[in-house]
Design an enzyme around this catalytic site. Sequence first.
Site, PDB file in Angstrom:
ATOM      1  N   ASP A 111       0.721  -1.388  -0.111  1.00 58.62           N
ATOM      2  CA  ASP A 111       0.057  -0.020   0.022  1.00 58.62           C
ATOM      3  C   ASP A 111       0.875   1.487   0.009  1.00 58.62           C
ATOM      4  O   ASP A 111       2.147   1.107   0.319  1.00 58.62           O
ATOM      5  CB  ASP A 111      -1.065  -0.079   1.124  1.00 58.62           C
ATOM      6  CG  ASP A 111      -0.102   0.045   2.627  1.00 58.62           C
ATOM      7  OD1 ASP A 111       0.947  -0.217   2.838  1.00 58.62           O
ATOM      8  OD2 ASP A 111      -0.673   1.107   3.529  1.00 58.62           O
ATOM      9  N   GLU A 206       0.129  -1.277   5.471  1.00 62.06           N
ATOM     10  CA  GLU A 206       1.103  -0.743   6.635  1.00 62.06           C
ATOM     11  C   GLU A 206       0.980   0.536   6.757  1.00 62.06           C
ATOM     12  O   GLU A 206       1.148   1.170   8.170  1.00 62.06           O
ATOM     13  CB  GLU A 206       2.651  -0.792   5.782  1.00 62.06           C
ATOM     14  CG  GLU A 206       3.745  -0.666   6.956  1.00 62.06           C
ATOM     15  CD  GLU A 206       4.028   0.635   7.230  1.00 62.06           C
ATOM     16  OE1 GLU A 206       4.761   0.889   8.124  1.00 62.06           O
ATOM     17  OE2 GLU A 206       3.789   1.581   6.336  1.00 62.06           O
TER      18      GLU A 206
HETATM   19 ZN    ZN Z   1       6.730   2.373   4.423  1.00 62.26          ZN
END
Ligand code: ZN
Length: 443
Positions: A111, A206
């Site tokens: 992401d 994340e």
């Molecule tokens: Zn990162």
Amino acid sequence: MKTLLILLATFLFAGISVGQVDENWIKQAVVDRLLKYVRIDTQSKEDVREVPSTRKQFALARILLKELQELGFRDARFDEEHCYVYATLPSNLSDEETEKIPAIGFIAHVDASPSVTDSDVNPVVHRDYRGGDIILPNDTNQALTVEKNANLLKSIGDDIITTDGTTLLAADDKAGIAEIMTAAEYLLKHPEIKHGTIKIAFTPDEEVGHGPKYFDIKGWGAKYAYTVDGGQRGELSDETFNAQVAVVTFNGRNTHPGYAKGIMVNSLYAAGHFISLFPEDMRPETTEGRQGYLHPYDLTGTEEQARLKILIRDFDTSGMKAKVKILENMREQTLKEFPRVRIRLVITDMYRNMNSVLSESPDVVGFAEEAMKEAGIKPVKLPVRGGTDGSQLTFMGMPTANIFAGEENPHGKLEWIPAMSMVKSVETIMNISQIWAEKRAIE
Ligand SMILES: [Zn+2]
């Protein structure tokens, strides 16, 4: 003699492993991969319960799965529900040797940060950078200046990759993905580099703190891991903040303001007083490095009840306790001023400094330092003033340090990455794999 000395000096400065690997091949492969991955929008979203927080992260995950399969990773698998990709690079040592070496994992996240748009990324490669500021072509207000980017001058002669000025680059963490993929491909093609079982994983979300939520640590099978998600060349982190959140509730008594004399107890004054007591030298805006902080960040309220949320951060447990003590004192002092307001202080744990666990397995960081030195770079140990996926994974039972992916100015339109940082990250990953094998089995 003189030539010999120069040759010797060149060899020493270049580091041991340079010359042993084909840096040109690595550079081409890793840059091509980055340019391909950054064109896929994978922005995650805050405040979403599901993982992944956005469907678009699946697109890159599927491409990675396919690439792994094409490279010959027979066990490559995809968690279709939560968007994790897992694969194994089998050991190229004897069974007996392999048994002595723990399986080592490398992790990067698919992401991109929700901070700036990640759609239609149009990466620009500035070949053979000659120094000076770089003006980004599609928004000339966006300039990478030498003044604010000291590392630019270390990249003279290198290729620099930027955005066109209108989006994120999301080299955080697509550089990490490109580096792990390239290292895995190189190791497959070069069986002369000996290593034990190497695990690869790509994770969602994340940037919104949910990366480890559905991570199949057991099924994946790595004993120790490295997130390839740090910034500039040489960055190595085995420390994060300890983190707690405090909620202070101020209870007053409301009544019609026209007839409130002697009756109303307005909680807002107590909240205001409490906020005025925060120590000035213990704030995010006045601290850095290893200093912790107290940070009020959310205040809501009416006359009847006010609620204040506070972040408590410190690298040491003693520092955490001292900060809680300060909040307790602030509560006492406020109560003295506002005896009719009831004040409640509730503290909740968020995450802990992973160093407390990682320090019990010093090889994880020690071998990473050695690997960087072998690649000819100086490890820079940086305590992370926040949490990482690694801190959660570490406490889930898999000690995980963080190594550099190489990007600079992440989470903004001025994000950039020098090609050589990516090459060095690939070498670091391969060296780590080799060092674990050498130290644990071959010796
Ligand atoms: Zn990162």
